[in-house]
Write a protein that holds these residues in place. Structure first.
Motif, PDB file in Angstrom:
ATOM      1  N   LEU A  96      -3.713   9.549   1.465  1.00  0.00           N
ATOM      2  CA  LEU A  96      -3.616   9.415   2.920  1.00  0.00           C
ATOM      3  C   LEU A  96      -3.123   8.016   3.250  1.00  0.00           C
ATOM      4  CD1 LEU A  96      -6.896  10.744   4.601  1.00  0.00           C
ATOM      5  CD2 LEU A  96      -4.552  11.354   5.174  1.00  0.00           C
ATOM      6  N   ASP A  97      -1.951   7.926   3.875  1.00  0.00           N
ATOM      7  CA  ASP A  97      -1.424   6.605   4.207  1.00  0.00           C
ATOM      8  C   ASP A  97      -1.660   6.285   5.681  1.00  0.00           C
ATOM      9  OD1 ASP A  97      -0.116   4.185   4.336  1.00  0.00           O
ATOM     10  OD2 ASP A  97       1.678   4.866   3.275  1.00  0.00           O
ATOM     11  N   GLU A  98      -2.574   5.371   5.947  1.00  0.00           N
ATOM     12  CA  GLU A  98      -2.890   4.882   7.288  1.00  0.00           C
ATOM     13  C   GLU A  98      -3.027   5.980   8.337  1.00  0.00           C
ATOM     14  OE1 GLU A  98      -2.031   1.243   8.535  1.00  0.00           O
ATOM     15  OE2 GLU A  98      -0.910   0.521   6.800  1.00  0.00           O
ATOM     16  N   PRO A  99      -4.025   6.844   8.177  1.00  0.00           N
ATOM     17  CA  PRO A  99      -4.219   7.904   9.179  1.00  0.00           C
ATOM     18  C   PRO A  99      -4.556   7.350  10.559  1.00  0.00           C
ATOM     19  CG  PRO A  99      -6.069   7.828   7.644  1.00  0.00           C
ATOM     20  CD  PRO A  99      -5.005   6.932   7.087  1.00  0.00           C
ATOM     21  N   PRO A 111       2.234  11.067   4.277  1.00  0.00           N
ATOM     22  CA  PRO A 111       2.920   9.775   4.407  1.00  0.00           C
ATOM     23  C   PRO A 111       2.554   9.031   5.681  1.00  0.00           C
ATOM     24  CG  PRO A 111       4.431  11.560   4.865  1.00  0.00           C
ATOM     25  CD  PRO A 111       3.143  12.203   4.471  1.00  0.00           C
ATOM     26  N   GLU A 112       2.861   7.748   5.655  1.00  0.00           N
ATOM     27  CA  GLU A 112       2.667   6.907   6.830  1.00  0.00           C
ATOM     28  C   GLU A 112       3.517   7.462   7.976  1.00  0.00           C
ATOM     29  OE1 GLU A 112       2.568   2.554   6.065  1.00  0.00           O
ATOM     30  OE2 GLU A 112       4.281   2.509   7.406  1.00  0.00           O
ATOM     31  N   GLY A 113       2.951   7.487   9.165  1.00  0.00           N
ATOM     32  CA  GLY A 113       3.706   8.003  10.311  1.00  0.00           C
ATOM     33  C   GLY A 113       3.703   9.520  10.378  1.00  0.00           C
ATOM     34  N   LYS A 141       0.835  -1.208   0.000  1.00  0.00           N
ATOM     35  CA  LYS A 141       0.000   0.000   0.000  1.00  0.00           C
ATOM     36  C   LYS A 141       0.871   1.261   0.000  1.00  0.00           C
ATOM     37  CE  LYS A 141      -2.040  -1.115   3.886  1.00  0.00           C
ATOM     38  NZ  LYS A 141      -1.282  -2.322   4.248  1.00  0.00           N
ATOM     39  N   SER A 142       1.826   1.310   0.944  1.00  0.00           N
ATOM     40  CA  SER A 142       2.693   2.491   1.012  1.00  0.00           C
ATOM     41  C   SER A 142       3.537   2.622  -0.243  1.00  0.00           C
ATOM     42  CB  SER A 142       3.600   2.417   2.234  1.00  0.00           C
ATOM     43  OG  SER A 142       2.828   2.414   3.411  1.00  0.00           O
ATOM     44  N   THR A 143       3.984   1.480  -0.749  1.00  0.00           N
ATOM     45  CA  THR A 143       4.773   1.490  -1.980  1.00  0.00           C
ATOM     46  C   THR A 143       3.970   2.125  -3.125  1.00  0.00           C
ATOM     47  OG1 THR A 143       5.885  -0.515  -1.239  1.00  0.00           O
ATOM     48  CG2 THR A 143       6.087   0.029  -3.571  1.00  0.00           C
TER      49      THR A 143
HETATM   50 MG   LIG Z   1       2.401   0.973   4.824  1.00  0.00          MG
END
Ligand SMILES: [Mg+2]
Ligand SMILES: Nc1ncnc2c1ncn2[C@@H]1O[C@H](COP(=O)(O)OP(=O)(O)O)[C@@H](O)[C@H]1O
Lengths: 357, 237
Positions: B160-163, B84-86, B42-44
């Motif tokens: 939106l990556d994993e809010p 981004p994630e984080g 997903k992040s990729t």
């Molecule tokens: Mg990820």
């Protein structure tokens, strides 16, 4: 169930104890020396005042150079050891302009304009060298393991040093003297203040304030700070990382070029290795203040300058050490060692990171 | 034609084939979600869309403009922004400065003011804290800042990556309420989540990603009732 003390004891190594012992011994030595010196009363208040002024002047030069180390460390996480040559290249080149002004008597008739031109030349050259240094030596190594750019920096330092030796020769060149900076102003009760020291302190302060405002207030300054924190996140905001890193080298170079002229005006000479010692001192100042921290570099520079100028008399004279002033370099490097032992993050460094941990 | 059209992208980490012929599209005004287990890619996917990673093949087009040829910082200008994630907010910059960094590519001051008003409407907390350093905010507030910062770039699509990552359940609900508000204010959103249940509640369509390729694509309503999705991604027996 181990007690707090037992756990604490486990984390302490023999090295820690030796280090603390050394630190403690030094502290006792410094306090004892200061007491002995002050009791002997060998120095008059006027002399102490002179020490402070000289220290501040020297320290502001360190602070300007330290800014370059700290800015570059911020964006690249490397120590740019060639920054001492960035510092040398400007004033050394500007020497030839100054010498021309001197020979043609322009220096006498238009000292201020000549000074401004010397500053512009020096800052331009230092900026250019810093810019090219990053483009040629560091950029290709952006993703290399950390040790590699560090070694390259040392190589670049020597390359530049000997390049300028080849260009301008091995000799010391006497910097022309600006009459406007000769002599002293009398204050009150016998206190006097050197004109050149006043100029150095004010000029350095001006450059520092300008630099600080640039970093804090402008769009590009914010980009520099965001790149220092997180390159990838900065690029996701639309920041061009390469350009921002170039900007960082450019402002560091400009500050070093200005500092170089101030240094040449105080010591009245230039030569190809002139950057070496002030470079290490400024690096020490940057570490003292907390590498990567801009106000820290300013604070570290001023403190180091003061320590160097007051230290020998205050700490050493009381022990009747002959010619204590010759030990000022030793004091500076002792400071570096002590900071690295007791507060590796420096005075203002990375407080937030500690809080996060 | 879709606003964002991703066609057959292949992405590698060295020898690891992380995305295999991945295609998806997002229409204007949608919330589309990409769900999948940890390590699915997903992040990729988002990193490839925002230009941090370059695909070996395939295309990413925004309104017909091929974006894979631009570096990450130029993709922002063209209208895609990645949270981004984080969160990755700037801890040593103030909240205000973080938001200004979001608007880094926007030169129109009028537009910046309008966007800032929008951000403060959705995240009043950020307005209260605007002088504070980003690093002093709580996890939920940092997520708000990351989303507000992204809105400041005036994007056509927002990733939106994993809010929900690392947030307490109450906070997750309030963050997703914010996602709805962002959508209502006119944002088009591509939402990546491990938390399929909540993602499918806000999205209109979804893709299920399995080890680098799309296993399923359907409306959110259908995915919510899909046997496999319920079992694997919503933890139902
Ligand atoms: Mg990820
Ligand atoms: N920088 C990297 N180098 C090598 N492999 C990576 C890297 N980042 C992610 N991967 C691998 O690629 C796959 C997809 O990762 P990622 O996109 O982060 O998954 P997700 O976001 O869905 O959890 C995983 O197998 C992961 O191990």
């Amino acid at each position: 169930m181990p007690t707090k003390f037992q756990r604490w004891k486990e984390r302490i190594t023999a090295t820690d104890i030796v280090m603390w012992f050394i630190g403690f011994a030094l502290l006792v030595f410094i306090i004892l020396g200061s007491i002995l010196t002050l009791r002997a009363g060998r120095y008059t208040p006027v002399q102490w005042f002179d020490f402070v002024i000289y220290g501040l002047a020297q320290g502001s030069i360190y602070a300007l150079v330290a800014m370059g180390y700290t800015l570059v460390y911020g964006v690249l996480r490397m120590i740019n050891f060639a920054h001492s040559e960035v510092f040398m290249s400007g004033p050394f080149t500007a020497y030839y302009v100054a010498a021309y002004f001197y020979r043609s008597s322009l220096l006498e008739s238009h000292p201020v304009i000549c000074l401004i031109i010397v500053f512009i030349v020096s800052m331009t050259i230092s900026t250019l060298i810093a810019f090219l240094l990053e483009r040629i030596a560091y950029r290709p190594l952006r993703n290399a393991p950390r040790l590699i750019p560090l070694i390259t920096a040392i190589g670049a330092s020597f390359t530049l040093m000997y390049l300028f030796r080849g260009l301008y020769g091995t000799g010391f060149q006497a910097y022309p003297v600006w009459e406007i900076f000769s002599g002293k102003w009398a204050l009150f009760k016998g206190l006097e203040i050197g004109k050149i020291q006043v100029f150095v302190i004010f000029a350095a302060a001006l450059v520092m304030v300008a630099l600080y405002l640039f970093i804090q207030r402008t769009r590009i300054g914010k980009a520099v700070r965001s790149v220092s924190e997180d390159k990838e996140a900065a690029s996701l905001m639309g920041v061009d990382i390469d350009k921002t890193i170039s900007v960082t080298f450019i402002i560091g170079g400009a500050a070093a070029g200005a500092a170089g002229v101030l240094y040449a005006l105080v010591f009245k000479q230039v030569f190809f290795m002139m950057g070496f010692i002030p470079g290490i001192k400024a690096f020490t100042a940057a570490v003292l203040g907390g590498i990567g921290n801009i106000p820290g570099a300013m604070l570290g520079g001023l403190l180091l300058g003061l320590l160097e100028s007051i230290g020998p008399a205050l700490f050493l004279d009381g022990f009747n050490i002959a010619a204590p002033y010759q030990l000022k370099d030793a004091i500076a490097f002792l400071v570096l060692v002590l900071v690295l032992i007791f507060r590796p993050t420096g005075l203002l460094g990375e407080r937030l990171a500690v809080k996060k941990a | 034609m879709a606003l964002l059209e991703v066609k057959n992208i292949n992405v590698y980490y060295g020898k690891i084939h992380a995305l295999k012929d991945l295609s998806l599209n997002v229409d204007k005004g949608e919330i589309v979600t990409l769900i999948g287990a940890n390590g699915a890619g997903k992040s990729t996917t988002l990193k490839t869309l925002s230009g941090i990673l370059k695909p070996r093949s395939g295309s990413v087009q925004l309104e017909g403009d091929e974006l894979t040829r631009y570096p990450a910082h130029q993709i922002v200008t063209r209208g895609m922004i990645h949270v981004p994630e984080g969160r990755r907010i700037f801890g040593r910059l103030t909240v205000q400065e973080n938001l200004e960094m979001g608007a880094f590519t926007v030169k129109n001051e009028q537009l910046n003011r309008t966007n800032l008003t929008k951000v403060f409407d959705i995240f009043p907390r950020l307005k209260e804290r605007r002088k504070q350093l980003g690093g002093t905010l709580s996890g939920g507030e940092q997520q708000m800042l990351a989303m507000g910062r992204a809105m400041m770039s005036n994007p056509k699509v927002l990733f939106l990556d994993e809010p929900s990552m690392g947030l307490a359940p109450v906070l997750v609900d309030s963050i997703f309420e914010n996602v709805r508000q962002m959508h209502a204010s006119g944002m088009t959103i591509l939402l990546v989540e491990q938390n399929a249940r909540i993602a499918l509640q806000v999205a209109s369509r979804g893709y299920v990603l399995q080890t680098g390729s799309i296993a399923l694509a359907d409306t959110a309503a259908n995915l919510q009732t899909n046997e496999m999705v319920r079992k694997v991604y919503m933890g139902e027996a």
